[in-house]
Motif scaffolding. Structure first.
Motif, PDB file in Angstrom:
ATOM      1  N   PHE A 244       7.247  -6.758  47.959  1.00 48.66           N
ATOM      2  CA  PHE A 244       5.960  -6.575  48.616  1.00 48.66           C
ATOM      3  C   PHE A 244       4.878  -6.248  47.596  1.00 48.66           C
ATOM      4  O   PHE A 244       3.745  -6.747  47.693  1.00 48.66           O
ATOM      5  CB  PHE A 244       6.059  -5.463  49.673  1.00 48.66           C
ATOM      6  CG  PHE A 244       6.514  -5.955  51.015  1.00 48.66           C
ATOM      7  CD1 PHE A 244       7.422  -6.981  51.128  1.00 48.66           C
ATOM      8  CD2 PHE A 244       6.015  -5.401  52.183  1.00 48.66           C
ATOM      9  CE1 PHE A 244       7.851  -7.442  52.360  1.00 48.66           C
ATOM     10  CE2 PHE A 244       6.426  -5.855  53.432  1.00 48.66           C
ATOM     11  CZ  PHE A 244       7.349  -6.878  53.515  1.00 48.66           C
ATOM     12  N   ASP A 245       5.197  -5.424  46.626  1.00 48.66           N
ATOM     13  CA  ASP A 245       4.233  -5.089  45.572  1.00 48.66           C
ATOM     14  C   ASP A 245       3.832  -6.325  44.780  1.00 48.66           C
ATOM     15  O   ASP A 245       2.651  -6.492  44.418  1.00 48.66           O
ATOM     16  CB  ASP A 245       4.821  -4.037  44.630  1.00 48.66           C
ATOM     17  CG  ASP A 245       4.920  -2.661  45.271  1.00 48.66           C
ATOM     18  OD1 ASP A 245       4.180  -2.418  46.244  1.00 48.66           O
ATOM     19  OD2 ASP A 245       5.733  -1.842  44.813  1.00 48.66           O
TER      20      ASP A 245
ATOM     21  N   LYS B  72      -4.289  -6.345  50.765  1.00 42.22           N
ATOM     22  CA  LYS B  72      -4.581  -5.103  50.039  1.00 42.22           C
ATOM     23  C   LYS B  72      -3.744  -3.924  50.527  1.00 42.22           C
ATOM     24  O   LYS B  72      -3.814  -2.848  49.945  1.00 42.22           O
ATOM     25  CB  LYS B  72      -6.079  -4.758  50.186  1.00 42.22           C
ATOM     26  CG  LYS B  72      -7.015  -5.839  49.643  1.00 42.22           C
ATOM     27  CD  LYS B  72      -6.718  -6.164  48.176  1.00 42.22           C
ATOM     28  CE  LYS B  72      -7.619  -7.280  47.661  1.00 42.22           C
ATOM     29  NZ  LYS B  72      -7.240  -7.700  46.287  1.00 42.22           N
ATOM     30  N   SER B  73      -3.015  -4.105  51.611  1.00 44.62           N
ATOM     31  CA  SER B  73      -2.177  -3.018  52.108  1.00 44.62           C
ATOM     32  C   SER B  73      -0.830  -3.563  52.570  1.00 44.62           C
ATOM     33  O   SER B  73      -0.741  -4.704  53.037  1.00 44.62           O
ATOM     34  CB  SER B  73      -2.859  -2.281  53.268  1.00 44.62           C
ATOM     35  OG  SER B  73      -2.867  -3.072  54.438  1.00 44.62           O
ATOM     36  N   LYS B  74       0.192  -2.733  52.450  1.00 43.21           N
ATOM     37  CA  LYS B  74       1.530  -3.155  52.859  1.00 43.21           C
ATOM     38  C   LYS B  74       1.626  -3.296  54.373  1.00 43.21           C
ATOM     39  O   LYS B  74       2.399  -4.108  54.876  1.00 43.21           O
ATOM     40  CB  LYS B  74       2.574  -2.154  52.356  1.00 43.21           C
ATOM     41  CG  LYS B  74       2.851  -2.263  50.874  1.00 43.21           C
ATOM     42  CD  LYS B  74       3.954  -1.317  50.450  1.00 43.21           C
ATOM     43  CE  LYS B  74       4.160  -1.419  48.938  1.00 43.21           C
ATOM     44  NZ  LYS B  74       5.181  -0.470  48.451  1.00 43.21           N
ATOM     45  N   ARG B  75       0.846  -2.501  55.087  1.00 40.86           N
ATOM     46  CA  ARG B  75       0.892  -2.579  56.546  1.00 40.86           C
ATOM     47  C   ARG B  75       0.452  -3.965  57.028  1.00 40.86           C
ATOM     48  O   ARG B  75       1.128  -4.587  57.853  1.00 40.86           O
ATOM     49  CB  ARG B  75      -0.005  -1.493  57.151  1.00 40.86           C
ATOM     50  CG  ARG B  75      -0.032  -1.507  58.673  1.00 40.86           C
ATOM     51  CD  ARG B  75      -0.956  -0.418  59.202  1.00 40.86           C
ATOM     52  NE  ARG B  75      -1.072  -0.497  60.640  1.00 40.86           N
ATOM     53  CZ  ARG B  75      -0.199   0.011  61.513  1.00 40.86           C
ATOM     54  NH1 ARG B  75       0.872   0.638  61.065  1.00 40.86           N
ATOM     55  NH2 ARG B  75      -0.385  -0.105  62.806  1.00 40.86           N
ATOM     56  N   LYS B  76      -0.686  -4.444  56.511  1.00 45.26           N
ATOM     57  CA  LYS B  76      -1.176  -5.762  56.917  1.00 45.26           C
ATOM     58  C   LYS B  76      -0.229  -6.868  56.463  1.00 45.26           C
ATOM     59  O   LYS B  76       0.017  -7.831  57.203  1.00 45.26           O
ATOM     60  CB  LYS B  76      -2.571  -5.995  56.340  1.00 45.26           C
ATOM     61  CG  LYS B  76      -3.650  -5.122  56.969  1.00 45.26           C
ATOM     62  CD  LYS B  76      -5.007  -5.426  56.379  1.00 45.26           C
ATOM     63  CE  LYS B  76      -6.088  -4.556  57.031  1.00 45.26           C
ATOM     64  NZ  LYS B  76      -7.432  -4.822  56.456  1.00 45.26           N
ATOM     65  N   LEU B  77       0.315  -6.719  55.270  1.00 49.85           N
ATOM     66  CA  LEU B  77       1.264  -7.711  54.766  1.00 49.85           C
ATOM     67  C   LEU B  77       2.524  -7.732  55.623  1.00 49.85           C
ATOM     68  O   LEU B  77       3.042  -8.801  55.950  1.00 49.85           O
ATOM     69  CB  LEU B  77       1.620  -7.398  53.306  1.00 49.85           C
ATOM     70  CG  LEU B  77       2.680  -8.303  52.660  1.00 49.85           C
ATOM     71  CD1 LEU B  77       2.207  -9.746  52.630  1.00 49.85           C
ATOM     72  CD2 LEU B  77       3.021  -7.823  51.251  1.00 49.85           C
TER      73      LEU B  77
ATOM     74  N   PHE C 281       5.938 -10.408  59.396  1.00 48.77           N
ATOM     75  CA  PHE C 281       6.729 -10.296  60.629  1.00 48.77           C
ATOM     76  C   PHE C 281       6.374 -11.405  61.611  1.00 48.77           C
ATOM     77  O   PHE C 281       7.261 -12.042  62.192  1.00 48.77           O
ATOM     78  CB  PHE C 281       6.509  -8.938  61.279  1.00 48.77           C
ATOM     79  CG  PHE C 281       7.192  -8.802  62.617  1.00 48.77           C
ATOM     80  CD1 PHE C 281       8.562  -8.592  62.692  1.00 48.77           C
ATOM     81  CD2 PHE C 281       6.474  -8.918  63.801  1.00 48.77           C
ATOM     82  CE1 PHE C 281       9.199  -8.491  63.923  1.00 48.77           C
ATOM     83  CE2 PHE C 281       7.101  -8.818  65.023  1.00 48.77           C
ATOM     84  CZ  PHE C 281       8.468  -8.595  65.084  1.00 48.77           C
ATOM     85  N   ILE C 282       5.083 -11.664  61.816  1.00 50.79           N
ATOM     86  CA  ILE C 282       4.649 -12.699  62.764  1.00 50.79           C
ATOM     87  C   ILE C 282       5.150 -14.068  62.321  1.00 50.79           C
ATOM     88  O   ILE C 282       5.672 -14.849  63.128  1.00 50.79           O
ATOM     89  CB  ILE C 282       3.113 -12.686  62.902  1.00 50.79           C
ATOM     90  CG1 ILE C 282       2.661 -11.401  63.601  1.00 50.79           C
ATOM     91  CG2 ILE C 282       2.632 -13.912  63.681  1.00 50.79           C
ATOM     92  CD1 ILE C 282       1.169 -11.202  63.625  1.00 50.79           C
ATOM     93  N   ILE C 283       5.000 -14.374  61.020  1.00 49.47           N
ATOM     94  CA  ILE C 283       5.453 -15.666  60.510  1.00 49.47           C
ATOM     95  C   ILE C 283       6.970 -15.777  60.594  1.00 49.47           C
ATOM     96  O   ILE C 283       7.521 -16.807  60.986  1.00 49.47           O
ATOM     97  CB  ILE C 283       4.984 -15.870  59.054  1.00 49.47           C
ATOM     98  CG1 ILE C 283       3.450 -15.902  58.988  1.00 49.47           C
ATOM     99  CG2 ILE C 283       5.570 -17.152  58.477  1.00 49.47           C
ATOM    100  CD1 ILE C 283       2.820 -17.017  59.796  1.00 49.47           C
TER     101      ILE C 283
END
Length: 428
Positions: A363-364, A373-378, A383-385
């Motif tokens: 993830f980094d 810019k954030s792990k939450r959004k990533l 997850f959706i994909i």
């Protein structure tokens, strides 16, 4: 990230109720389609003699005749009830397990529950009986339960599961593994004798289902009974009962299909399904790779080798039919349910810290070289994909499908609008 039990159960209910509602709609829709493969498997019956997978069709046949109703509607009721029961048992099985992030990915993988809606040809196929049987068996084989009920279940119920879906025999090791865990404190000789005795009825049922083949005259009787009583044709899965009888015929047909796409087609198909299985199972593989047994079983410490042994006969099952998307789903469900049986009964220790070290490392890297810019959004994006952006095809030779999370509701709305208009007699 871990959901609290209240939120987890709420989201789990919403997800499973949605799947149940969509499944009932599509099963009803498919019941009116003349050449649907799901129906063709359920119209197989015993009117021409005993044959594999004929029990549900025989029951539906007599119920439809007795109540003077459509055979297809009877099958729809059977299928809907069976599939909703499966989803309900899934809820009962998982509701008390705290799902952290990696568990959530493993649960929402497109090769688990959503696959049956993404590929409607596999919705409520007869492997559903094996899935129900597995959850039922795991529920009565809890850590704090006695040894007698699991032994009785294998002796009495597994033969019925095998008659309903004869390839269940390839997955007997999962049932046997539970019994070995339950009986682990006994002498090895006593364990082996117990296993042999309780599995004898299931093995006999497996043998009969595989080799007690329908004669040509019996096949014609089955065809004629469907035509004369309900005006139904014996097609697709039902029609194959008269031609592809022996196991060797199924295997040779699959091998031929693997080769028919060209000189390198066999490598393309194998590589494609390796990727489908690997990517779809990746969260589960991570859990298995970083888990240790808390109990002593045949000197195994880690789970990797036991899972390889449990799936030893699965490749032979793959060779026996062309629906490799279903094979992916069946293989995944059997391993997934068994792993969580071990986890919820505290037989294994999952090293979540090591899993997240690996996940965070990648993830980094992604964040470093992307616009996230954030792990939450990533995490939400991945997850959706991952969960709703693809699904395996049904047939061995077909390409991977895209965006079932969009296509399933779109197709549902598109097919339901004309029915709603007709119901209310609205002008087009």
């Amino acid at each position: 990230m871990t959901l609290n039990n209240f939120n987890q159960n709420k989201y789990l209910k919403i997800y499973l109720v949605t799947l149940a509602a969509l499944s009932i709609y599509w099963l009803y829709y498919k019941s009116s389609v003349g050449n649907d493969s799901t129906i063709s498997e359920w119209i197989i019956n015993y009117q021409g003699g005993f044959t594999r997978r004929g029990l549900p069709g025989e029951i539906a046949f007599h119920l439809a005749k007795y109540f003077d109703i459509s055979l297809r509607f009877t099958i729809f009721i059977f299928q809907s009830t069976t599939y909703v029961l499966y989803l309900y048992l899934v809820y009962l099985f998982f509701k008390k397990i705290k799902l952290n992030l990696i568990f959530i990915f493993a649960f929402f993988t497109p090769i688990f529950l959503i696959y049956h809606l993404a590929e409607l040809e596999v919705l409520a196929r007869k492997e559903i009986f094996m899935f129900i049987g597995m959850i039922w068996f795991y529920q009565i084989s809890k850590k704090d339960s006695g040894n007698l009920n699991p032994l009785i279940w294998i002796f009495c119920i597994l033969p019925l599961v095998t008659i309903l879906y004869e390839p269940a025999a390839f997955y007997y090791p999962f049932f046997a593994a539970v019994l070995i865990i339950k009986l682990r404190n006994f002498h090895i000789f006593k364990i082996l004798i117990s296993l042999i005795i309780v599995f004898i009825p299931a093995l006999v049922a497996s043998w009969l289902s595989a080799f007690e083949l329908l004669s040509n005259d019996g096949f014609e009787m089955m065809k004629n009974s469907l035509k004369e009583n309900f005006g139904e044709e014996c097609y697709m899965s039902c029609g194959l009962m008269g031609s592809k009888k022996e196991a060797i015929v199924h295997i040779s047909h699959t091998i031929q299909k693997l080769k028919e796409g060209g000189e390198y087609s066999i490598y393309i198909y194998l590589f494609r399904y390796f990727l489908i299985m690997f990517i779809g199972s990746l969260p589960l593989i991570l859990i298995i790779a970083f888990s240790k047994l808390k109990i002593k079983i045949l000197n195994f410490n880690y789970l990797v080798y036991p899972f390889i042994l449990l799936n030893l006969f699965v490749p032979l099952h793959w060779l026996m039919f062309l629906d490799w998307g279903r094979a992916v789903n069946i293989t995944y469900v059997s391993s997934f349910l068994f792993l969580f049986y071990l986890y919820k009964n505290n037989y294994i220790d999952v090293d979540e810290n090591k899993i997240y070290e690996k996940v965070n490392f990648y993830f980094d890297l992604i964040i470093k070289y992307s616009f996230f810019k954030s792990k939450r959004k990533l995490t939400i994006f991945i997850f959706i994909i991952y969960a709703f952006g693809w699904s395996p095809p049904t047939l061995l030779s077909a390409d991977v499908n895209s965006f079932p999370g969009y296509r399933i509701p779109y197709k549902t709305i598109k097919t339901s609008i004309p029915k709603v208009k007709n119901f209310f007699q609205l002008p087009k």
